[in-house]
Write a protein that holds these residues in place. Structure first.
Motif, short mmCIF file in Angstrom:
data_model
loop_
_atom_site.label_atom_id
_atom_site.label_comp_id
_atom_site.label_asym_id
_atom_site.label_seq_id
_atom_site.Cartn_x
_atom_site.Cartn_y
_atom_site.Cartn_z
N ASN A 1 14.69 38.07 -34.50
CA ASN A 1 14.60 38.66 -33.36
C ASN A 1 13.36 38.31 -32.62
N ILE A 2 12.73 37.28 -32.86
CA ILE A 2 11.57 36.59 -32.28
C ILE A 2 12.04 35.84 -30.90
N LYS A 3 11.74 36.39 -29.83
CA LYS A 3 12.17 36.08 -28.50
C LYS A 3 13.26 34.88 -28.54
N PRO A 4 14.66 35.50 -28.85
CA PRO A 4 15.82 34.86 -28.58
C PRO A 4 16.08 34.51 -27.13
N LEU A 5 16.64 33.54 -27.02
CA LEU A 5 17.28 33.01 -25.68
C LEU A 5 18.79 33.41 -25.71
N THR A 6 19.15 34.53 -24.58
CA THR A 6 20.43 35.03 -24.53
C THR A 6 20.87 35.19 -23.09
#
Length: 313
Positions: free
Chosen positions: A293-298
């Motif tokens: 879950n570390i800084k995902p691009l969504t």
């Protein structure tokens, strides 16, 4: 950076990852879902699993390699598939960064997964390369006899390569996550160049003498940099033997043995080494979800790459 410091550098990256994950978790940031592909491509995850199982069946070491690709992807600015990008005139590839050069492997397996997943999804690039890495890491651990967990999905792939951070935040750091994720070394191997100083240090009191002598048989004082040494006694099986080794002063890397050296993590290491590693299994799965879950691009950020090695035109 000297070879003797790369293991320490890996630990700093791991601390950075855990700190970032804890920060994201405390802020309630979790835009992902394990059901993201349930409707748009229900055949995606089974396709990933088939390719991973076949790859690990051909070469047991590949399971550890795929797990570490996910680790190293997440260590640089977040889990965004940037580890997969080849170098271009405008991109300095992570593949040649010090922690990865001549170490990170398994890229051809990711290419195979990408092709199979796109085929399963009707020939379209629906599943991101970042999600492929996250699922392949989980399936690799399962294929080697380890725990399973629900992978949070919905990441998008980066379109550029951010600079590698050289410091980390200590706020919210969870030592248990650090020890659990370090347990990924229960599978796989390390090159001689990364543990030579440890096994030839005659004055060290944190290494078993017989263990050091055994390792010198394949890792020589002035040669054999690429010779491999197993990170624990069962490199093709996901179990708790890595932690038992640390208690016996048989950690292969300096950064491994540092987890059991009279400090605050000793009790966690002892606990993971008992009960056949069952508590380690549970915590490792939980920590993998946090790391993923570390800084995902969504959403509208990033893209779904057609080729995991290249940014879309």
């Amino acid at each position: 950076m000297a070879n003797s410091h790369r293991a320490i550098f890996f630990t700093i990256l791991l601390l950075l990852a855990v700190a970032a994950a804890a920060t994201a978790s405390s802020a309630g940031f979790s835009p992902l879902s394990p059901y993201y592909y349930s409707k748009i491509c229900p055949k995606a995850l089974p396709a990933i699993r088939r390719v991973v199982e076949a790859a690990v069946s051909r070469e047991r070491r590949m399971g550890a390699s795929l797990l570490r690709l996910h680790f190293h992807d997440c260590f640089v600015q977040g889990c965004d598939g940037s580890i997969l990008l080849d170098a271009t005139p405008t991109i300095d590839s992570e593949k040649t960064a010090l922690p990865n050069n001549n170490s990170a492997r398994g890229f051809e397996v990711i290419d195979m997964i990408k092709a199979e997943v796109d085929k399963a999804c009707g020939g379209k690039p629906v599943v991101s390369c970042a999600d492929i890495l996250a699922v392949a890491a989980r399936d690799s651990v399962v294929a080697l006899g380890g725990p399973s967990w629900e992978v949070q999905l919905g990441r998008r792939d980066s379109t550029d390569l951010p600079a590698l951070k050289s410091s980390f935040q200590k706020q919210g750091l969870n030592e248990r996550d650090l020890v659990a994720l370090s347990g990924g070394h229960t599978i796989g191997f390390s090159q001689c160049q990364f543990f030579r100083n440890r096994i030839f240090n005659e004055t060290a009191d944190n290494i078993d003498a017989e263990f050091a002598r055994e390792r010198r048989a394949s890792c020589f004082a002035g040669s054999g940099d690429a010779n491999l040494g197993s990170l624990d006694g069962s490199p093709a099986r996901f179990d708790g033997s890595y932690f038992k080794n640390l208690v016996e002063k048989k950690g292969l890397l300096h950064s491994d043995q540092a987890l059991f050296a009279g400090g605050s993590t000793d009790s966690v290491v002892k606990g993971y080494g008992s009960n056949n590693g069952r508590s380690f299994w549970f915590d490792f799965a939980s920590s993998m979800v946090k790391m993923g879950n570390i800084k995902p691009l969504t959403g509208n950020l990033g893209q779904i790459r057609v080729n995991c090695r290249k940014v879309n035109a």
